[in-house]
Design a protein around this motif. Structure first.
Motif, PDB file in Angstrom:
ATOM      1  N   LEU A 152      33.048 -26.374 -15.771  1.00  0.00           N
ATOM      2  CA  LEU A 152      33.726 -26.873 -15.112  1.00  0.00           C
ATOM      3  C   LEU A 152      35.139 -26.964 -15.870  1.00  0.00           C
ATOM      4  O   LEU A 152      36.314 -26.854 -15.104  1.00  0.00           O
ATOM      5  N   ASN A 153      35.189 -27.254 -16.883  1.00  0.00           N
ATOM      6  CA  ASN A 153      36.424 -27.161 -17.684  1.00  0.00           C
ATOM      7  C   ASN A 153      37.282 -25.834 -17.619  1.00  0.00           C
ATOM      8  O   ASN A 153      38.349 -25.891 -17.517  1.00  0.00           O
ATOM      9  N   TRP A 154      36.254 -24.644 -17.708  1.00  0.00           N
ATOM     10  CA  TRP A 154      36.879 -23.365 -17.607  1.00  0.00           C
ATOM     11  C   TRP A 154      37.573 -23.196 -16.364  1.00  0.00           C
ATOM     12  O   TRP A 154      38.657 -22.793 -16.405  1.00  0.00           O
ATOM     13  N   LEU A 155      36.655 -23.614 -15.335  1.00  0.00           N
ATOM     14  CA  LEU A 155      37.425 -23.398 -14.108  1.00  0.00           C
ATOM     15  C   LEU A 155      38.663 -24.115 -13.572  1.00  0.00           C
ATOM     16  O   LEU A 155      39.647 -23.475 -13.076  1.00  0.00           O
ATOM     17  N   GLN A 156      38.597 -25.403 -14.425  1.00  0.00           N
ATOM     18  CA  GLN A 156      40.087 -26.215 -14.027  1.00  0.00           C
ATOM     19  C   GLN A 156      40.785 -25.741 -14.913  1.00  0.00           C
ATOM     20  O   GLN A 156      42.147 -26.157 -14.637  1.00  0.00           O
ATOM     21  N   SER A 157      40.850 -25.118 -15.942  1.00  0.00           N
ATOM     22  CA  SER A 157      41.824 -24.702 -16.747  1.00  0.00           C
ATOM     23  C   SER A 157      42.546 -23.340 -16.281  1.00  0.00           C
ATOM     24  O   SER A 157      43.632 -23.210 -16.619  1.00  0.00           O
ATOM     25  N   GLN A 158      42.084 -22.757 -15.315  1.00  0.00           N
ATOM     26  CA  GLN A 158      42.739 -21.448 -14.754  1.00  0.00           C
ATOM     27  C   GLN A 158      44.000 -21.856 -13.956  1.00  0.00           C
ATOM     28  O   GLN A 158      43.841 -22.872 -13.328  1.00  0.00           O
ATOM     29  N   PRO A 159      44.741 -21.068 -13.818  1.00  0.00           N
ATOM     30  CA  PRO A 159      46.230 -21.381 -13.423  1.00  0.00           C
ATOM     31  C   PRO A 159      46.063 -21.319 -11.767  1.00  0.00           C
ATOM     32  O   PRO A 159      46.870 -21.783 -11.188  1.00  0.00           O
ATOM     33  N   GLU A 160      45.154 -20.407 -11.250  1.00  0.00           N
ATOM     34  CA  GLU A 160      44.966 -20.375  -9.766  1.00  0.00           C
ATOM     35  C   GLU A 160      43.687 -20.905  -9.301  1.00  0.00           C
ATOM     36  O   GLU A 160      42.755 -21.279  -9.978  1.00  0.00           O
ATOM     37  N   LYS A 161      43.442 -21.566  -8.141  1.00  0.00           N
ATOM     38  CA  LYS A 161      42.500 -22.405  -7.596  1.00  0.00           C
ATOM     39  C   LYS A 161      41.406 -21.397  -7.150  1.00  0.00           C
ATOM     40  O   LYS A 161      40.220 -21.663  -7.072  1.00  0.00           O
ATOM     41  N   SER A 162      41.866 -20.193  -6.702  1.00  0.00           N
ATOM     42  CA  SER A 162      40.818 -19.210  -6.276  1.00  0.00           C
ATOM     43  C   SER A 162      40.731 -18.149  -7.496  1.00  0.00           C
ATOM     44  O   SER A 162      41.603 -17.304  -7.705  1.00  0.00           O
ATOM     45  N   ILE A 184      24.482 -23.544 -11.682  1.00  0.00           N
ATOM     46  CA  ILE A 184      25.175 -24.659 -11.906  1.00  0.00           C
ATOM     47  C   ILE A 184      26.248 -24.738 -10.654  1.00  0.00           C
ATOM     48  O   ILE A 184      26.336 -25.542 -10.176  1.00  0.00           O
ATOM     49  N   LEU A 185      26.754 -23.329 -10.482  1.00  0.00           N
ATOM     50  CA  LEU A 185      27.734 -23.245  -9.512  1.00  0.00           C
ATOM     51  C   LEU A 185      27.279 -23.457  -7.917  1.00  0.00           C
ATOM     52  O   LEU A 185      27.976 -24.318  -7.165  1.00  0.00           O
ATOM     53  N   LYS A 186      26.132 -23.127  -7.927  1.00  0.00           N
ATOM     54  CA  LYS A 186      25.369 -23.637  -6.641  1.00  0.00           C
ATOM     55  C   LYS A 186      25.403 -25.182  -6.493  1.00  0.00           C
ATOM     56  O   LYS A 186      25.642 -25.832  -5.236  1.00  0.00           O
ATOM     57  N   GLY A 187      25.055 -25.778  -7.526  1.00  0.00           N
ATOM     58  CA  GLY A 187      25.146 -27.269  -7.580  1.00  0.00           C
ATOM     59  C   GLY A 187      26.397 -27.689  -7.333  1.00  0.00           C
ATOM     60  O   GLY A 187      26.761 -28.864  -6.609  1.00  0.00           O
ATOM     61  N   PHE A 188      27.341 -27.227  -8.049  1.00  0.00           N
ATOM     62  CA  PHE A 188      28.672 -27.471  -7.746  1.00  0.00           C
ATOM     63  C   PHE A 188      29.268 -27.552  -6.292  1.00  0.00           C
ATOM     64  O   PHE A 188      30.066 -28.291  -5.711  1.00  0.00           O
ATOM     65  N   GLU A 189      28.884 -26.432  -5.713  1.00  0.00           N
ATOM     66  CA  GLU A 189      28.958 -26.028  -4.335  1.00  0.00           C
ATOM     67  C   GLU A 189      28.597 -27.208  -3.352  1.00  0.00           C
ATOM     68  O   GLU A 189      29.047 -27.511  -2.380  1.00  0.00           O
ATOM     69  N   LYS A 190      27.384 -27.610  -3.615  1.00  0.00           N
ATOM     70  CA  LYS A 190      26.623 -28.518  -2.891  1.00  0.00           C
ATOM     71  C   LYS A 190      27.381 -30.066  -3.086  1.00  0.00           C
ATOM     72  O   LYS A 190      27.496 -30.739  -2.188  1.00  0.00           O
ATOM     73  N   ASN A 191      28.223 -30.139  -4.134  1.00  0.00           N
ATOM     74  CA  ASN A 191      28.657 -31.486  -4.206  1.00  0.00           C
ATOM     75  C   ASN A 191      30.257 -31.353  -4.001  1.00  0.00           C
ATOM     76  O   ASN A 191      31.283 -32.045  -4.283  1.00  0.00           O
ATOM     77  N   ASN A 192      30.646 -30.255  -3.275  1.00  0.00           N
ATOM     78  CA  ASN A 192      31.885 -29.808  -2.847  1.00  0.00           C
ATOM     79  C   ASN A 192      32.953 -29.999  -4.012  1.00  0.00           C
ATOM     80  O   ASN A 192      34.348 -30.317  -3.919  1.00  0.00           O
ATOM     81  N   ILE A 193      32.447 -29.229  -5.060  1.00  0.00           N
ATOM     82  CA  ILE A 193      33.436 -29.096  -6.234  1.00  0.00           C
ATOM     83  C   ILE A 193      34.003 -27.632  -6.225  1.00  0.00           C
ATOM     84  O   ILE A 193      35.165 -27.462  -6.540  1.00  0.00           O
ATOM     85  N   VAL A 194      33.214 -26.608  -5.786  1.00  0.00           N
ATOM     86  CA  VAL A 194      33.811 -25.272  -5.677  1.00  0.00           C
ATOM     87  C   VAL A 194      33.263 -24.791  -4.259  1.00  0.00           C
ATOM     88  O   VAL A 194      32.331 -25.405  -3.536  1.00  0.00           O
ATOM     89  N   LYS A 195      33.812 -23.705  -3.807  1.00  0.00           N
ATOM     90  CA  LYS A 195      33.420 -22.930  -2.899  1.00  0.00           C
ATOM     91  C   LYS A 195      32.988 -21.478  -3.132  1.00  0.00           C
ATOM     92  O   LYS A 195      34.105 -20.805  -3.957  1.00  0.00           O
ATOM     93  N   LEU A 196      32.066 -20.760  -3.162  1.00  0.00           N
ATOM     94  CA  LEU A 196      31.571 -19.683  -3.663  1.00  0.00           C
ATOM     95  C   LEU A 196      31.540 -18.313  -2.568  1.00  0.00           C
ATOM     96  O   LEU A 196      31.381 -18.763  -1.621  1.00  0.00           O
ATOM     97  N   SER A 197      32.314 -17.317  -3.246  1.00  0.00           N
ATOM     98  CA  SER A 197      32.031 -16.015  -2.290  1.00  0.00           C
ATOM     99  C   SER A 197      32.153 -14.969  -3.315  1.00  0.00           C
ATOM    100  O   SER A 197      32.053 -15.058  -4.141  1.00  0.00           O
ATOM    101  N   ARG A 198      31.649 -13.515  -2.694  1.00  0.00           N
ATOM    102  CA  ARG A 198      31.373 -12.614  -3.639  1.00  0.00           C
ATOM    103  C   ARG A 198      32.402 -12.353  -4.660  1.00  0.00           C
ATOM    104  O   ARG A 198      33.875 -12.078  -4.080  1.00  0.00           O
ATOM    105  N   GLY A 199      32.512 -12.610  -5.720  1.00  0.00           N
ATOM    106  CA  GLY A 199      33.502 -12.039  -6.632  1.00  0.00           C
ATOM    107  C   GLY A 199      34.490 -13.086  -6.806  1.00  0.00           C
ATOM    108  O   GLY A 199      35.513 -12.901  -7.486  1.00  0.00           O
ATOM    109  N   CYS A 200      34.379 -14.346  -6.151  1.00  0.00           N
ATOM    110  CA  CYS A 200      35.542 -15.404  -6.244  1.00  0.00           C
ATOM    111  C   CYS A 200      34.956 -16.844  -6.440  1.00  0.00           C
ATOM    112  O   CYS A 200      33.860 -17.090  -5.409  1.00  0.00           O
ATOM    113  N   ILE A 201      35.448 -17.702  -7.048  1.00  0.00           N
ATOM    114  CA  ILE A 201      35.258 -19.019  -7.030  1.00  0.00           C
ATOM    115  C   ILE A 201      36.471 -19.766  -6.880  1.00  0.00           C
ATOM    116  O   ILE A 201      37.359 -19.805  -7.483  1.00  0.00           O
ATOM    117  N   LYS A 202      36.324 -20.765  -5.626  1.00  0.00           N
ATOM    118  CA  LYS A 202      37.519 -21.453  -5.460  1.00  0.00           C
ATOM    119  C   LYS A 202      37.067 -22.839  -5.640  1.00  0.00           C
ATOM    120  O   LYS A 202      36.349 -23.446  -5.395  1.00  0.00           O
TER     121      LYS A 202
END
Length: 204
Positions: A152-162, A184-202
């Motif tokens: 989560l820290n790594w994702l939130q440290s990135q300059p872009e949301k996607s 873990i990412l699937k758990g984040f998605e269930k809790n509306n923290i991220v949205k997953l698609s092929r090669g991309c995490i929003k």
């Protein structure tokens, strides 16, 4: 175009060293995604980066890898330096995270400057201090922070949301396997923290 004169150490070099460095260096550009060298290679030139960002990772025989450090504009790579200077196999793989520009300098000249010019020697040792600090932080995070927090820290440290990244690549950044990261990412998605698609995490 950035020039070698932009490096912090350049103005402190002896005039003869400046002239030799300028005469011997080759300006290069490298596209994003290029492997600069692979683990086990013996490097023959040393890259001084004037534009972009490079990721250096260590790969295990099981196929997994872990991030060692990044190097960016105004820096050079310690793995590259050590491999070239000692004619030893590189202990990691370097991949261009962005388009790159910089100067390839022959190892014979760099080795001589390292011995003869104290300003350049200080620059090289400063690079080692940065890398050791980066790797110490990485080890500390792996030892004392839970994996979901690190992700989560790594994702939130990135300059872009996607974020354009695969689960395997993210595992490399945080020191884990693709399978565990995906769970873990699937758990984040269930809790509306991220949205997953092929090669991309929003990130929301």
């Amino acid at each position: 175009m950035e020039v070698l004169e932009s490096f912090d150490f350049f103005s402190s070099l002896a005039k003869k060293s400046q002239e030799e460095l300028l005469a011997s260096s080759t300006y290069i550009t490298v596209p994003k995604g290029t492997t600069l060298y692979s683990q086990g290679d013996i490097c023959t030139d040393i890259l001084f980066l004037t534009k972009g960002r490079v990721r250096v990772s260590r790969h295990h025989e099981n196929g997994q890898s872990v991030l060692l450090y990044y190097f960016e504009q105004g820096e050079q790579c310690n793995v590259n330096f050590t491999s070239s200077y000692n004619s030893a196999p590189a202990v990691g793989t370097a991949i261009a995270e962005t388009d790159l520009a910089g100067y390839d300098v022959p190892v014979d000249l760099v080795a001589r400057l390292f011995v003869e010019d104290k300003a350049f020697q200080r620059y090289v040792f400063d690079q080692y201090v940065k890398r050791l600090d980066c790797m110490a932080t990485q080890i500390e995070d792996i030892r004392f922070s839970s994996l979901d927090v690190r992700i989560l820290n790594w994702l939130q440290s990135q300059p872009e949301k996607s974020i354009q990244i695969t689960h395997e690549e993210l595992g490399e950044r945080v020191g884990s396997s693709r399978e565990v990261v995906s769970r873990i990412l699937k758990g984040f998605e269930k809790n509306n923290i991220v949205k997953l698609s092929r090669g991309c995490i929003k990130v929301y």
